[in-house]
Design a protein around this motif. Structure first.
Motif, mmCIF file in Angstrom:
data_model
loop_
_atom_site.group_PDB
_atom_site.id
_atom_site.type_symbol
_atom_site.label_atom_id
_atom_site.label_comp_id
_atom_site.label_asym_id
_atom_site.label_seq_id
_atom_site.Cartn_x
_atom_site.Cartn_y
_atom_site.Cartn_z
ATOM 1 N N ALA A 111 43.478 -72.067 16.350
ATOM 2 C CA ALA A 111 43.986 -72.255 17.636
ATOM 3 C C ALA A 111 45.543 -71.873 17.366
ATOM 4 N N ALA A 112 46.075 -72.140 16.158
ATOM 5 C CA ALA A 112 47.731 -71.861 15.596
ATOM 6 C C ALA A 112 47.566 -70.109 15.579
ATOM 7 N N ALA A 113 46.573 -69.757 15.237
ATOM 8 C CA ALA A 113 46.750 -68.161 15.167
ATOM 9 C C ALA A 113 46.926 -67.627 16.623
ATOM 10 N N ILE A 114 45.784 -68.038 17.462
ATOM 11 C CA ILE A 114 46.015 -67.709 18.736
ATOM 12 C C ILE A 114 47.260 -67.866 19.468
ATOM 13 N N ALA A 115 47.562 -69.168 19.180
ATOM 14 C CA ALA A 115 49.195 -69.383 20.008
ATOM 15 C C ALA A 115 50.063 -68.736 19.366
ATOM 16 N N GLU A 116 50.176 -68.242 18.138
ATOM 17 C CA GLU A 116 51.157 -67.340 17.763
ATOM 18 C C GLU A 116 50.931 -66.011 18.193
ATOM 19 N N GLU A 118 49.592 -65.192 21.027
ATOM 20 C CA GLU A 118 49.667 -65.305 22.664
ATOM 21 C C GLU A 118 51.183 -65.678 23.178
ATOM 22 N N GLY A 119 51.942 -66.005 21.982
ATOM 23 C CA GLY A 119 53.502 -66.772 22.379
ATOM 24 C C GLY A 119 53.388 -67.907 22.980
ATOM 25 N N ALA A 120 52.420 -68.775 22.623
ATOM 26 C CA ALA A 120 52.229 -70.062 23.227
ATOM 27 C C ALA A 120 52.889 -70.976 22.422
ATOM 28 N N SER A 121 53.799 -72.056 23.083
ATOM 29 C CA SER A 121 54.561 -72.923 22.406
ATOM 30 C C SER A 121 53.921 -74.173 22.186
ATOM 31 N N VAL A 122 52.587 -74.568 22.864
ATOM 32 C CA VAL A 122 51.759 -75.731 22.647
ATOM 33 C C VAL A 122 50.421 -75.510 22.342
ATOM 34 N N ILE A 123 49.953 -76.311 21.572
ATOM 35 C CA ILE A 123 48.490 -76.437 21.565
ATOM 36 C C ILE A 123 48.064 -77.877 21.745
ATOM 37 N N ALA A 124 46.930 -77.928 22.867
ATOM 38 C CA ALA A 124 46.722 -79.181 23.252
ATOM 39 C C ALA A 124 45.264 -79.547 22.750
ATOM 40 N N ILE A 150 51.428 -76.094 10.234
ATOM 41 C CA ILE A 150 51.428 -74.779 11.118
ATOM 42 C C ILE A 150 52.860 -74.166 11.234
ATOM 43 N N ASN A 151 53.534 -75.029 11.591
ATOM 44 C CA ASN A 151 55.117 -74.389 11.679
ATOM 45 C C ASN A 151 55.755 -73.721 10.343
ATOM 46 N N THR A 158 58.259 -68.663 15.468
ATOM 47 C CA THR A 158 57.216 -69.467 16.174
ATOM 48 C C THR A 158 57.322 -70.862 15.780
ATOM 49 N N ASN A 159 57.449 -71.732 16.975
ATOM 50 C CA ASN A 159 57.595 -73.107 17.096
ATOM 51 C C ASN A 159 56.657 -73.780 17.869
ATOM 52 N N ILE A 160 55.541 -74.339 17.170
ATOM 53 C CA ILE A 160 54.434 -74.630 17.987
ATOM 54 C C ILE A 160 54.465 -76.374 17.986
ATOM 55 N N GLU A 161 54.254 -77.009 19.288
ATOM 56 C CA GLU A 161 54.142 -78.403 19.293
ATOM 57 C C GLU A 161 52.463 -78.745 19.812
ATOM 58 N N ILE A 162 52.029 -79.542 19.023
ATOM 59 C CA ILE A 162 50.610 -79.960 18.926
ATOM 60 C C ILE A 162 50.710 -81.276 20.047
ATOM 61 N N LYS A 163 50.311 -81.073 21.282
ATOM 62 C CA LYS A 163 50.185 -82.040 22.246
ATOM 63 C C LYS A 163 48.790 -82.923 22.150
ATOM 64 N N MET A 164 48.920 -84.168 22.017
ATOM 65 C CA MET A 164 47.521 -85.019 22.155
ATOM 66 C C MET A 164 47.737 -86.268 22.893
#
Length: 224
Positions: A111-116, A118-124, A150-151, A158-164
């Protein structure tokens, strides 16, 4: 000035928890990028059907369905190895045999590869710590550690937050929140064993049914 679209990569199994998490991200104003994994689990066809139906309901424009044969080759779980029975007694000690080794770690990495990309800031991810089956890869401190890793392992920008958002909820609270948000619960699937009518006796069905009962809500899916 063009408004930047907020994107959330949502890991969606077709189950109730991950579906609610995706609905919550949409409510927060994120454009959903749906990600689903086929890993030769027992209810693979049903889970994929649910994922597709939920994506349609949420009007998801971008989705990824990823096929992994790794887990079936690995075995070691009742979900991926047909020689291991799915327990139905509800009295397992320790980590259940339905635990798939490091599954969430592998899913989050992909999912992190996809987020990077897609330019997504969040993985849920719809992990639940308190009222779950006791899987080690559903713990909050583990997911937080994955976020740091991941970061560290992606581009500087790239700065991704994993929301749970469900991590501290009980199953009954998840059911209630899903009802409040108008989640299409009839499209979700939790059973580990069956694809037509849910068995009602596997660990996942027990947790689901108990949650609906405590919430005072009728489960809309069909049981044996």
């Amino acid at each position: 000035m063009k408004e930047t679209i907020k994107k959330a990569v949502c890991i969606m199994s077709g189950g109730m928890d991950s579906t609610l998490a995706a609905y919550m991200m949409k409510k927060e104003g994120y454009e959903i990028v749906g990600v689903h994994f086929n890993y030769d689990q027992r209810t693979q066809a049903k889970e994929l059907e649910c994922f597709e139906a939920i994506c349609k309901e949420l009007e998801v424009k971008e989705k990824y369905v990823l096929d992994l044969d790794f887990f079936a080759k690995l075995g070691a779980s009742a979900l991926t190895d047909k020689n291991i029975d799915v327990p139905t007694s509800g009295v397992e000690e320790g980590v259940p045999v339905t635990y798939v080794p490091f599954r969430n770690g592998i899913f989050l990495s992909m999912a992190a590869a996809i987020a990077e990309k897609e330019g997504a800031s969040v993985i849920a991810i719809g992990v639940v710590e308190e009222d779950s089956s006791g899987y080690p890869d559903c713990r909050e401190n583990y997911i937080e550690a994955m976020q740091r890793a991941i970061n560290l392992g992606t581009k500087d920008e790239t700065n991704i937050e994993i929301k749970m958002p469900l991590v501290h909820l009980k199953k009954s609270e998840i059911v209630q929140e899903a009802v409040n948000l108008g989640v299409a619960l009839e499209l979700t699937w939790s059973c580990y064993k069956n694809e037509d009518a849910a068995c009602g006796v596997c660990d996942s069905c027990r947790l689901r049914l108990n949650g609906f009962e405590k919430a005072g809500v009728t489960d809309p899916i069909k049981y044996e």
